[in-house]
Scaffold this active site. Structure first.
Site, PDB file in Angstrom:
ATOM      1  N   ASP A 154      23.657   0.014 -35.456  1.00 23.74           N
ATOM      2  CA  ASP A 154      23.610  -1.681 -35.377  1.00 23.74           C
ATOM      3  C   ASP A 154      25.398  -2.108 -34.939  1.00 23.74           C
ATOM      4  O   ASP A 154      25.774  -3.208 -35.000  1.00 23.74           O
ATOM      5  CB  ASP A 154      23.742  -2.100 -36.910  1.00 23.74           C
ATOM      6  CG  ASP A 154      22.088  -2.650 -36.709  1.00 23.74           C
ATOM      7  OD1 ASP A 154      21.550  -3.140 -35.952  1.00 23.74           O
ATOM      8  OD2 ASP A 154      21.383  -3.177 -37.573  1.00 23.74           O
ATOM      9  N   ARG A 204      25.244  -0.755 -43.161  1.00 16.51           N
ATOM     10  CA  ARG A 204      26.012  -1.203 -41.742  1.00 16.51           C
ATOM     11  C   ARG A 204      27.554  -1.329 -43.082  1.00 16.51           C
ATOM     12  O   ARG A 204      28.178  -1.713 -42.017  1.00 16.51           O
ATOM     13  CB  ARG A 204      25.862  -2.605 -41.752  1.00 16.51           C
ATOM     14  CG  ARG A 204      24.268  -2.857 -41.002  1.00 16.51           C
ATOM     15  CD  ARG A 204      24.757  -4.454 -39.944  1.00 16.51           C
ATOM     16  NE  ARG A 204      25.873  -3.979 -38.033  1.00 16.51           N
ATOM     17  CZ  ARG A 204      25.816  -5.505 -38.075  1.00 16.51           C
ATOM     18  NH1 ARG A 204      24.843  -6.609 -37.738  1.00 16.51           N
ATOM     19  NH2 ARG A 204      26.381  -5.433 -37.096  1.00 16.51           N
ATOM     20  N   ARG A 238      22.460 -13.885 -45.979  1.00 15.39           N
ATOM     21  CA  ARG A 238      23.601 -12.139 -46.091  1.00 15.39           C
ATOM     22  C   ARG A 238      25.434 -12.764 -46.691  1.00 15.39           C
ATOM     23  O   ARG A 238      25.462 -12.114 -47.741  1.00 15.39           O
ATOM     24  CB  ARG A 238      24.065 -12.110 -44.158  1.00 15.39           C
ATOM     25  CG  ARG A 238      22.847 -11.513 -43.660  1.00 15.39           C
ATOM     26  CD  ARG A 238      22.097  -9.782 -43.976  1.00 15.39           C
ATOM     27  NE  ARG A 238      21.065  -9.436 -43.288  1.00 15.39           N
ATOM     28  CZ  ARG A 238      21.150  -9.012 -41.563  1.00 15.39           C
ATOM     29  NH1 ARG A 238      21.627  -8.487 -41.686  1.00 15.39           N
ATOM     30  NH2 ARG A 238      20.530  -8.564 -41.694  1.00 15.39           N
ATOM     31  N   HIS A 254      21.416 -15.538 -39.930  1.00 11.11           N
ATOM     32  CA  HIS A 254      22.848 -15.163 -39.417  1.00 11.11           C
ATOM     33  C   HIS A 254      22.968 -17.086 -38.962  1.00 11.11           C
ATOM     34  O   HIS A 254      22.145 -16.967 -38.004  1.00 11.11           O
ATOM     35  CB  HIS A 254      22.921 -13.712 -38.639  1.00 11.11           C
ATOM     36  CG  HIS A 254      23.618 -12.825 -39.184  1.00 11.11           C
ATOM     37  ND1 HIS A 254      23.498 -11.807 -38.570  1.00 11.11           N
ATOM     38  CD2 HIS A 254      24.328 -12.922 -39.905  1.00 11.11           C
ATOM     39  CE1 HIS A 254      24.073 -10.841 -39.761  1.00 11.11           C
ATOM     40  NE2 HIS A 254      24.091 -11.523 -40.524  1.00 11.11           N
ATOM     41  N   CYS A 307      25.047 -12.216 -30.992  1.00 13.88           N
ATOM     42  CA  CYS A 307      25.295 -10.660 -31.634  1.00 13.88           C
ATOM     43  C   CYS A 307      26.298  -9.514 -31.241  1.00 13.88           C
ATOM     44  O   CYS A 307      27.638  -8.656 -31.972  1.00 13.88           O
ATOM     45  CB  CYS A 307      24.467 -10.968 -31.734  1.00 13.88           C
ATOM     46  SG  CYS A 307      23.540 -11.633 -32.815  1.00 13.88           S
TER      47      CYS A 307
HETATM   48  N1  ARG Z   1      20.524  -5.407 -37.289  1.00 15.53           N
HETATM   49  C1  ARG Z   1      21.386  -6.143 -37.123  1.00 15.53           C
HETATM   50  C2  ARG Z   1      21.222  -6.433 -38.484  1.00 15.53           C
HETATM   51  O1  ARG Z   1      20.531  -7.067 -38.775  1.00 15.53           O
HETATM   52  C3  ARG Z   1      20.941  -7.310 -36.276  1.00 15.53           C
HETATM   53  C4  ARG Z   1      22.473  -7.907 -35.692  1.00 15.53           C
HETATM   54  C5  ARG Z   1      22.228  -9.610 -35.253  1.00 15.53           C
HETATM   55  N2  ARG Z   1      23.967 -10.245 -34.936  1.00 15.53           N
HETATM   56  C6  ARG Z   1      24.464 -11.416 -35.110  1.00 15.53           C
HETATM   57  N3  ARG Z   1      25.666 -11.637 -34.769  1.00 15.53           N
HETATM   58  N4  ARG Z   1      23.125 -11.781 -35.526  1.00 15.53           N
HETATM   59  O2  ARG Z   1      22.490  -6.753 -39.496  1.00 15.53           O
END
Ligand code: ARG
Length: 288
Positions: free
Chosen positions: A85, A110, A156, A185, A281
């Site tokens: 990612d 991550r 998140r 996000h 992203c």
């Molecule tokens: N697969 C990543 C996650 O879920 C995608 C992140 C996307 N980034 C963003 N800035 N919205 O963390």
């Protein structure tokens, strides 16, 4: 009297749209050399769906080339095979006035990306680099306008990271509650079009009623996105003050952007969409 009225209306209609000026930006990106979807941490990710890696790379290169052609600079992070990612570079830090607030990721998959970003900034001579105490996913959940730092929470970033950011940047942080898992996000539901003018576009359905009211109060002139454009991840866009690079399928946003004097540029990042991300992203902005 009627004549005067008509003349006034004609003039008003022919009035040119606001002159929009692009300002040169510095972006940090990471090529998707090792991009894949092997786990699912957001509803867009389905490990059963194959990813076309050469296509993902070509689409990403197209985005980078667009930035360069518009006169922006792009710095690169070295992709790591164990961190698929990493292409979503926006999540790794938030930089305002040259001060760097690192990230702390919510999901184990991550977590190690954070240190790579911190290292990148330290080795490039950034003096004020802060390793955060609380979970924040960088520009995924922090959006910067002239007056505020808008901050997402609910999926998140921790609400505690909002006070941490306010203290670190010395800017008012406005907490916004995200309520729809597809818009996990802030940058999937809201985009800053013009920082200085506090001009944004967003999809109200992604926010709690209270946060919607806050947005309406602070940004009465905002461009409101329709559900189908939000669902195409159309708000995951990057503006340089004039050009708005956005997911190409969000066609309903083109005309409203043009009416405001912006130049929409559709980008096809279909492969990266399988990871739950698009233009924004992939793009961390290095401010100041
Ligand atoms: N697969 C990543 C996650 O879920 C995608 C992140 C996307 N980034 C963003 N800035 N919205 O963390």
């Amino acid at each position: 009297m009627a004549l005067t009225h008509n003349v006034v209306r004609t003039i008003a209609r022919e009035e040119p749209t606001l002159p929009r000026e692009a300002s040169p930006r510095r972006y940090l990106m990471c090529p998707p050399a090792h991009f894949r979807v092997t786990y699912s941490i957001n509803p867009w990710m389905d490990p059963a769906k194959p990813v076309d890696l050469p296509l993902a790379l070509a689409q990403w290169e197209d985005l980078r080339d667009r930035y360069l052609a518009l006169g922006h600079s792009v710095s690169l992070l070295e992709p790591r095979p164990e961190l698929p990612d990493m292409v979503f570079a926006a999540n790794g830090a938030t930089v305002i006035d040259g001060r760097v607030l690192g990230a702390r990721f919510a999901y184990e998959e991550r977590v190690r990306e954070a240190e790579i970003h911190l290292e990148w900034f330290r080795s490039r001579g950034y003096a004020d680099v802060r390793e955060p105490a609380h979970i924040n996913e960088g520009e995924g959940d922090f959006a910067v306008t002239g007056s505020y730092v808008l901050a997402g929470r609910g999926f998140r970033s921790s609400p505690l990271s909002h006070s941490e950011a306010q203290e670190f940047f010395g800017r008012p942080v406005i907490g916004l509650d995200l309520v729809d898992p597809r818009y996990y996000h802030l940058d999937t539901a809201l985009c800053v079009l013009d920082e200085a003018a506090d001009e944004i576009m967003y999809y109200p359905g992604a926010f709690s009623p209270g946060s919607r009211a806050v947005l309406a109060r602070l940004f009465p002139g905002a461009l409101i996105a329709a559900e189908e454009d939000a669902a195409a991840l159309g708000l995951n866009a990057v503006s340089d003050g004039r050009h708005v690079l956005l997911p190409q399928a969000a066609v309903g946003l083109y005309e409203p952007l043009r009416e405001r004097g912006f130049e929409p540029i559709g980008i096809d990042l279909g492969e990266l969409l399988k990871g739950g991300g698009s233009v924004k992203c992939c793009t961390q902005e290095l401010r100041g």
